[in-house]
Design a protein around this motif. Sequence first.
Motif, PDB file in Angstrom:
ATOM      1  N   VAL A  97      33.903  46.504  32.986  1.00 28.58           N
ATOM      2  CA  VAL A  97      34.671  47.910  33.161  1.00 28.58           C
ATOM      3  C   VAL A  97      34.150  48.313  34.262  1.00 28.58           C
ATOM      4  O   VAL A  97      32.554  48.995  34.182  1.00 28.58           O
ATOM      5  N   PHE A  98      34.282  49.079  35.440  1.00 31.42           N
ATOM      6  CA  PHE A  98      33.938  49.505  36.603  1.00 31.42           C
ATOM      7  C   PHE A  98      34.309  50.943  36.603  1.00 31.42           C
ATOM      8  O   PHE A  98      35.330  50.998  36.598  1.00 31.42           O
ATOM      9  N   ARG A 147      30.780  49.526  45.192  1.00 27.26           N
ATOM     10  CA  ARG A 147      29.429  50.580  44.807  1.00 27.26           C
ATOM     11  C   ARG A 147      28.207  50.014  44.868  1.00 27.26           C
ATOM     12  O   ARG A 147      28.170  48.300  44.844  1.00 27.26           O
ATOM     13  N   ASP A 148      27.296  50.517  45.534  1.00 25.79           N
ATOM     14  CA  ASP A 148      26.449  50.091  46.112  1.00 25.79           C
ATOM     15  C   ASP A 148      26.730  49.509  47.136  1.00 25.79           C
ATOM     16  O   ASP A 148      27.057  48.840  47.797  1.00 25.79           O
ATOM     17  N   ILE A 149      26.038  47.906  47.005  1.00 27.18           N
ATOM     18  CA  ILE A 149      26.459  46.677  47.968  1.00 27.18           C
ATOM     19  C   ILE A 149      27.698  45.784  47.584  1.00 27.18           C
ATOM     20  O   ILE A 149      28.481  45.561  47.577  1.00 27.18           O
ATOM     21  N   LEU A 150      27.856  45.856  46.287  1.00 28.39           N
ATOM     22  CA  LEU A 150      28.996  44.915  46.014  1.00 28.39           C
ATOM     23  C   LEU A 150      29.960  45.365  45.003  1.00 28.39           C
ATOM     24  O   LEU A 150      29.961  46.659  45.450  1.00 28.39           O
ATOM     25  N   GLY A 151      30.940  44.640  44.278  1.00 23.73           N
ATOM     26  CA  GLY A 151      32.171  45.555  44.282  1.00 23.73           C
ATOM     27  C   GLY A 151      33.119  44.410  44.170  1.00 23.73           C
ATOM     28  O   GLY A 151      33.112  43.114  43.701  1.00 23.73           O
ATOM     29  N   TRP A 152      34.115  45.312  43.432  1.00 19.82           N
ATOM     30  CA  TRP A 152      35.426  44.176  43.302  1.00 19.82           C
ATOM     31  C   TRP A 152      36.921  43.949  44.265  1.00 19.82           C
ATOM     32  O   TRP A 152      36.803  44.726  45.323  1.00 19.82           O
ATOM     33  N   LYS A 153      37.225  43.110  43.812  1.00 18.60           N
ATOM     34  CA  LYS A 153      37.970  42.710  45.137  1.00 18.60           C
ATOM     35  C   LYS A 153      39.445  42.380  44.031  1.00 18.60           C
ATOM     36  O   LYS A 153      39.745  41.595  43.646  1.00 18.60           O
ATOM     37  N   HIS A 164      33.622  53.943  47.415  1.00 14.86           N
ATOM     38  CA  HIS A 164      34.066  53.075  48.417  1.00 14.86           C
ATOM     39  C   HIS A 164      35.526  52.809  48.872  1.00 14.86           C
ATOM     40  O   HIS A 164      35.316  52.085  47.329  1.00 14.86           O
ATOM     41  N   VAL A 165      36.946  52.628  48.719  1.00 12.55           N
ATOM     42  CA  VAL A 165      37.984  51.911  48.347  1.00 12.55           C
ATOM     43  C   VAL A 165      38.702  51.311  49.734  1.00 12.55           C
ATOM     44  O   VAL A 165      38.570  51.975  50.703  1.00 12.55           O
ATOM     45  N   GLY A 166      38.568  50.028  49.931  1.00  5.48           N
ATOM     46  CA  GLY A 166      39.440  49.102  50.895  1.00  5.48           C
ATOM     47  C   GLY A 166      40.860  49.028  51.262  1.00  5.48           C
ATOM     48  O   GLY A 166      40.350  48.142  49.752  1.00  5.48           O
ATOM     49  N   LEU A 167      41.454  49.313  51.435  1.00  7.57           N
ATOM     50  CA  LEU A 167      42.709  48.538  51.679  1.00  7.57           C
ATOM     51  C   LEU A 167      42.602  47.525  52.353  1.00  7.57           C
ATOM     52  O   LEU A 167      42.929  48.238  54.062  1.00  7.57           O
ATOM     53  N   ALA A 168      43.553  46.883  52.501  1.00  3.00           N
ATOM     54  CA  ALA A 168      43.717  45.334  53.680  1.00  3.00           C
ATOM     55  C   ALA A 168      45.947  44.909  53.158  1.00  3.00           C
ATOM     56  O   ALA A 168      45.727  44.666  51.194  1.00  3.00           O
ATOM     57  N   PHE A 169      46.227  44.766  53.699  1.00  2.19           N
ATOM     58  CA  PHE A 169      47.289  44.749  54.003  1.00  2.19           C
ATOM     59  C   PHE A 169      48.047  42.932  54.510  1.00  2.19           C
ATOM     60  O   PHE A 169      47.171  43.370  55.612  1.00  2.19           O
ATOM     61  N   ARG A 170      49.045  42.422  53.975  1.00  2.00           N
ATOM     62  CA  ARG A 170      49.062  41.589  54.261  1.00  2.00           C
ATOM     63  C   ARG A 170      50.930  41.212  54.024  1.00  2.00           C
ATOM     64  O   ARG A 170      50.284  40.512  52.325  1.00  2.00           O
TER      65      ARG A 170
END
Length: 141
Positions: A84-85, A108-114, A92-98
Amino acid sequence: MPILLETKSNTPFPEWMRWMFGAIGIFLLGDSLRRFLTVKSLSVHALFVGGAVLYACGYRKRIYLSEEGIVRESRTWMNRNREVFPWNELAHVGLAFRGKQMMAFFERDILGWKVLFDRSQEESLRKILGEYAPNVEITTI
């Protein structure tokens, strides 16, 4: 725990495919055993491939958003893992569209989930983030 939003990052095998590959794996393992008992020579490649196919038939991965946070579950024949995250660790949340897809980078910090979503789920995702992580910045790439 209720699921707020299901992602496309899941790995569901259709049932017909699981049964077909399961039968192939059992056939290969059985053929390897038959060769060992009759000819006294072990068919290592059939044993290895049959075992790998049977193991792959039991693998399932699922990622979804819940009230606790972002949940990543993976299951095999012998192991179950749930990670669980939490929403309070989300920075931060980044959204990329394609095309018709949307990739969300939960950091979170430097790492995160994609995590992969449908583009049509953007509004639902923003609503959930606004409710459970209101202070998090959302950027669009």
